[in-house]
Design an enzyme around this catalytic site. Structure first.
Site, PDB file in Angstrom:
ATOM      1  CG  ASN A 221     -41.299  34.983  11.128  1.00 29.26           C
ATOM      2  OD1 ASN A 221     -40.949  34.686  12.261  1.00 29.26           O
ATOM      3  ND2 ASN A 221     -40.639  34.573  10.066  1.00 29.26           N
TER       4      ASN A 221
ATOM      5  CG  ASP B 215     -43.900  31.976   4.549  1.00 32.96           C
ATOM      6  OD1 ASP B 215     -44.816  32.269   3.761  1.00 32.96           O
ATOM      7  OD2 ASP B 215     -43.445  32.760   5.406  1.00 32.96           O
ATOM      8  CG  HIS B 216     -41.947  34.327   1.507  1.00 30.41           C
ATOM      9  ND1 HIS B 216     -42.423  35.260   0.620  1.00 30.41           N
ATOM     10  CD2 HIS B 216     -42.502  34.624   2.709  1.00 30.41           C
ATOM     11  CE1 HIS B 216     -43.239  36.086   1.255  1.00 30.41           C
ATOM     12  NE2 HIS B 216     -43.315  35.719   2.523  1.00 30.41           N
TER      13      HIS B 216
ATOM     14  CG  HIS C 100     -47.349  37.027   2.929  1.00 31.57           C
ATOM     15  ND1 HIS C 100     -46.249  36.235   3.097  1.00 31.57           N
ATOM     16  CD2 HIS C 100     -48.223  36.292   2.194  1.00 31.57           C
ATOM     17  CE1 HIS C 100     -46.432  35.078   2.496  1.00 31.57           C
ATOM     18  NE2 HIS C 100     -47.632  35.091   1.932  1.00 31.57           N
ATOM     19  N   GLY C 101     -47.066  39.587   6.268  1.00 34.28           N
ATOM     20  CA  GLY C 101     -46.605  40.752   7.031  1.00 34.28           C
ATOM     21  C   GLY C 101     -47.584  41.156   8.121  1.00 34.28           C
TER      22      GLY C 101
ATOM     23  CG  ASN D  68     -48.311  34.239   6.219  1.00 42.48           C
ATOM     24  OD1 ASN D  68     -49.334  33.573   6.347  1.00 42.48           O
ATOM     25  ND2 ASN D  68     -47.517  34.130   5.177  1.00 42.48           N
TER      26      ASN D  68
END
Ligand code: 13P
Length: 289
Positions: free
Chosen positions: A236, A80-81, A212-213, A234
């Site tokens: 996290n 990721d990223h 994302h986020g 995603n």
């Protein structure tokens, strides 16, 4: 086991999203896999550069294989990223199933150039590539005490998304649509800009869209985004908060407990609860066959 591409295409056709849960240690990985196996959800385990440097690229791949075999679950790994071709190459060579090149802070032409390089290396290995256009800023784990302001100019422009996808031929595209990494202190983030997603999808109908986020995003927005074509979400910060918050409380209340296999289960359990709620929200349970 079916391929990751198969699961994305199925998610698109049946309107659900595959969760990407990030981790950086085995207790988190265990929690994610346990609950996903119980609910029979295909999953992507995500590691950022920092997370994967701590865990080890080879270690992540080896444990993915062990857990796949043990549970029969379609478990995939995403870097990721990733910020450079060199690091993504290491992840691909180690055996990751997909990689995300995040060149969103670079000028568009530079972002396209490096993404193409990653795609070229990935192609002969059958690895999927995620690219990103539009600025997201902010890191997972950030807790915002004030309202998070998203600048209009940072949102993904449909023409840029179109040019990017046409030239790079990425499999998946992450866009800036009012989402951000981290979470507002209230626990609920501002609404997504679903109009931005709609406009991008109209211009680039042939790419798979990623959100994302995902932590703190209002549930109704998540459901709507999936209806509009998001196939991967995603998560996290919410996992990190559950894990660290629980561990902190437990150790404070049990000052004499020093045995990891006794103090970790509570934290694992709290991560499992987050995993369960996201799988239910994304409607990815019972989709492994
Ligand atoms: P959150 O930390 O907001 O859940 O975002 C995770 C993410 O998008 C990782 O790429």
């Amino acid at each position: 086991m079916k391929t990751l591409k198969y699961y994305f295409e199925r998610a698109q056709a049946e309107k659900f999203a595959i969760p990407q849960f990030n981790f950086s240690d085995f207790s988190q990985m265990k929690a994610i896999v346990n609950k996903s196996a119980e609910l029979k959800s295909p999953i992507i385990l995500g590691t950022s550069e920092g997370e994967s440097k701590f865990f080890g690229l080879q270690e992540a791949v080896a444990l993915r294989d062990v857990l796949r075999k043990k549970t029969g679950l379609p478990i995939f790994l995403n870097l990721d990223h990733g910020k450079s071709f060199e690091y993504l190459k290491q992840a691909m060579d180690a055996g990751y199933d997909m990689v995300h090149f995040d060149g969103s802070k670079l000028p568009l032409e530079e972002n396209i150039k490096i993404t193409k390089e990653v795609k070229k290396h990935a192609k002969w290995k059958g690895i999927l590539i995620e690219g990103e256009v539009g600025k997201l800023g902010t890191d997972s784990s950030t807790l915002y005490s004030e309202k998070f302001e998203i600048k209009e100019e940072d949102l993904t422009k449909p023409e840029e998304a179109q040019k990017f996808v046409k030239e790079t031929k990425v499999d998946l595209l992450a866009i800036s649509m009012g989402n951000f990494h981290g979470i507002e202190i209230s626990g609920i983030d501002p609404n997504l800009r679903l109009d931005v997603l709609k406009a991008a999808r109209e211009k680039v109908p042939d790419v798979l869209f990623v959100l994302h986020g995902g932590s703190g995003t209002p549930e109704e927005d998540i459901k709507e985004a999936i209806k509009l074509g998001i196939v991967k979400i995603n998560i996290n910060t919410e996992l990190r908060l559950a894990f660290s918050g629980n561990l902190r409380r437990y150790l404070k209340d049990n000052l004499e407990e020093i045995t990891p296999y006794k103090f970790l289960p509570d934290a694992i359990n709290s991560v499992e609860k987050v995993v369960e709620s996201k799988i239910k929200l994304f409607d990815s349970a019972n989709k492994i066959y």
